[in-house]
Design an enzyme around this catalytic site. Structure first.
Site, mmCIF file in Angstrom:
data_model
loop_
_atom_site.group_PDB
_atom_site.id
_atom_site.type_symbol
_atom_site.label_atom_id
_atom_site.label_comp_id
_atom_site.label_asym_id
_atom_site.label_seq_id
_atom_site.Cartn_x
_atom_site.Cartn_y
_atom_site.Cartn_z
ATOM 1 N N GLY A 54 77.182 -30.010 -47.727
ATOM 2 C CA GLY A 54 77.779 -29.599 -49.036
ATOM 3 C C GLY A 54 78.101 -30.978 -49.863
ATOM 4 O O GLY A 54 78.464 -30.736 -50.921
ATOM 5 N N ASP A 88 45.238 -36.008 -39.045
ATOM 6 C CA ASP A 88 46.655 -36.623 -38.317
ATOM 7 C C ASP A 88 46.480 -38.089 -38.276
ATOM 8 O O ASP A 88 45.652 -38.996 -38.222
ATOM 9 C CB ASP A 88 46.100 -36.191 -36.552
ATOM 10 C CG ASP A 88 47.410 -36.607 -35.812
ATOM 11 O OD1 ASP A 88 48.692 -36.136 -36.367
ATOM 12 O OD2 ASP A 88 47.203 -37.496 -34.859
ATOM 13 N N GLU A 121 48.166 -36.522 -42.947
ATOM 14 C CA GLU A 121 49.908 -36.743 -42.489
ATOM 15 C C GLU A 121 50.034 -38.260 -42.426
ATOM 16 O O GLU A 121 49.528 -38.743 -41.646
ATOM 17 C CB GLU A 121 49.797 -36.052 -41.209
ATOM 18 C CG GLU A 121 51.370 -36.470 -40.610
ATOM 19 C CD GLU A 121 51.384 -37.141 -39.272
ATOM 20 O OE1 GLU A 121 52.630 -37.325 -38.688
ATOM 21 O OE2 GLU A 121 50.458 -37.513 -38.817
ATOM 22 N N ASP A 151 39.882 -51.044 -30.292
ATOM 23 C CA ASP A 151 40.694 -52.349 -30.746
ATOM 24 C C ASP A 151 41.583 -52.663 -29.463
ATOM 25 O O ASP A 151 41.682 -54.009 -29.374
ATOM 26 C CB ASP A 151 41.418 -52.168 -32.054
ATOM 27 C CG ASP A 151 40.520 -52.022 -33.225
ATOM 28 O OD1 ASP A 151 39.440 -52.870 -33.219
ATOM 29 O OD2 ASP A 151 41.042 -51.504 -34.315
#
Length: 486
Positions: free
Chosen positions: A301, A232, A262, A162
């Site tokens: 935390g 991928d 993924e 493309d």
């Protein structure tokens, strides 16, 4: 008797090419199996544009598995074809499945330039044309002279792509779409249309391309004997392509071929929509969970632990979720860098390895370390957690996500795994004790923390509850262990 499944990604971006990864794997197969590893995701095994220095994502010749003298070497970064096939056989011999990394979005390292009419498009809005057409020099001619038509005589030219991001005529880097072409649809909507990622962008609407990629995949499965795929960059590839591709390859090979894609998007709804659309037996990596773990580690935390699984794939579709802490893209120095901080790694891995849902994947860079960034190995920690998954993390699960700074869960164990069952407590704050139910079958028995937080045993009461302790900013894993009588 079925043990818990466990995947390992057996590479990191900066690992050295010597010794050969394939040779190392052959030696490591039995050790990995004993730790509970049931599958390995191996790096791209075919020749990349940088030859023996290519990590594998600059895909050049998918048929060259380290067999032909191309791009300056016969071997790939990870070894030769012979070593690769021997490693696969060694792994499968001990019961470890092998998943091959499949990079189909683009090609790199073309053998020749072609003159192609193209228009430049805005990198941040791929639907916005910003220049009139001109003839560019495009690296789109792939002839693979070193292979001499062995396995396939298919030659790639500009009609199979493309667009591209380089004009050799003007030495200009930009996003160029070829005249008469359209960006593929069914891709992620980031940047308007995220078809184009890098290199020579493959045109998946081209039937010649589809047929060649199916033929290649069938050849690959039959040649190597792999058990599945890691796909991928699927957000850059039309969902319809993988829907049809997976169906065809499974039909032609008559293999189940476990597949995980993924799709790098933290919106779980986007991931769910993709899975619904491809209508194929496939999983996705749980990117939203990775980001929750990363942000929790950065918060030092100040994160509400009760929300760790909010908006994650493992919570909404646990069968389709491959959970992970980090990978080669999130490690320091990479484009998607979001490396979970060191202090939180024990908690993060406990969250994916010791719970009922999801198919966890351990990262080689955490297991072996990343010398390039002076990141030390966590082998001792991960060996312990992986063995706990293999031997103890079974049975009904009871969650205690009831405090922003201290959460826990228990697994009751099952009859198939002797002495199984465990209790986990995690704190990113001051620590403390959680009263949790682990099962009446443990009444009167003693439990010990294998992570070294508590130096004492606790006793399960008659109702099946225990008072399980954890230190500040730590994880405790309690398992049945009777005191040694004197």
């Amino acid at each position: 008797m079925l043990d818990n499944g466990l995947m390992m990604q057996y590479f990191e971006w900066y690992m050295k090419s010597e010794p050969s990864l394939w040779s190392t794997l052959k030696k490591d197969a039995e050790k990995l199996q004993k730790l509970g590893v049931s599958s390995l995701w191996l790096p791209p095994a075919y020749k990349g544009a940088q030859g023996k220095d290519d990590v594998g994502y600059g895909a050049y010749d998918l048929y060259d598995l380290g067999e032909f003298n191309q791009k300056g070497s016969i071997r790939t970064k990870y070894g030769t074809k012979k070593e690769y096939l021997e490693a696969i056989k060694a792994l499968q011999k001990v019961g470890i499945n092998v998943y091959a990394d499949v990079v189909l979005n683009h090609k790199m390292g073309a053998d020749r330039v072609e003159e192609v009419s193209a228009q430049e498009f805005n990198d941040n809005n791929r639907y916005q044309m910003i220049s009139e057409g001109k003839v560019i020099g495009a690296w789109t001619g792939f002839d693979f002279p070193g292979r001499k038509n062995k396995y396939s005589d298919f030659k790639w030219n500009w009609t199979h792509f493309d667009g591209i991001d380089w004009d050799q005529n003007s030495l200009e880097k930009a996003i160029f779409k070829f005249t008469g072409k359209e960006w593929n649809q069914g891709v992620d909507s980031e940047r308007g249309n995220y078809d184009y990622l890098m290199g020579a962008d493959i045109d998946f609407d081209n039937k010649e391309v589809f047929d060649e990629l199916v033929n290649w995949a069938v050849w690959y499965v039959e040649t190597t004997g792999i058990d599945g795929f890691r796909l991928d960059a699927v957000k850059h590839i039309p969902a319809a392509f993988y829907r049809d591709f997976l169906y065809q390859v499974r039909e032609k090979t008559q293999k189940e071929l476990f597949t995980v894609g993924e799709y790098w998007n933290r919106d779980v709804n986007v991931l769910k929509d993709y899975l619904d659309y491809i209508k194929s037996e496939a999983s996705l990596f749980d990117v939203p969970l990775h980001f929750n773990l990363y942000e929790c580690s950065k918060a030092q935390g100040a994160y509400d632990l009760r929300t760790l699984f909010d908006g994650t794939l493992v919570k909404t579709d646990p069968v389709k979720a491959v959970t992970f802490v980090d990978n080669h893209d999130t490690q320091p120095g990479q484009m998607l860098e979001s490396f979970v901080e060191d202090w939180f790694k024990p908690m993060a891995y406990a969250l994916i390895l010791l719970r009922r849902d999801g198919y966890p994947c351990v990262f080689y860079g955490d297991y072996k370390g990343i010398p390039h960034n002076k990141i030390k190995s966590k082998k001792q920690l991960l060996d312990k957690l992986m063995k706990l998954r293999k031997n103890k993390a079974y049975g009904e699960q009871h969650d205690y996500f009831d405090d922003p700074d201290c959460i826990g869960w228990t697994r009751e164990g099952d009859a198939d795994h002797k002495d199984s069952g465990l209790a986990v407590v995690i704190s990113d704050g001051k620590g403390g004790t959680k009263r949790m139910y682990i099962g009446r079958q443990f009444a009167g028995m003693h439990f010990s923390d294998v992570m070294g937080n508590a130096k004492y045993n606790i006793k399960i009461d008659d109702e099946g509850f225990g008072e399980f302790y954890v230190n500040r900013g730590a994880v405790a894993v309690w398992v049945h262990k009777e005191p040694v009588s004197r």
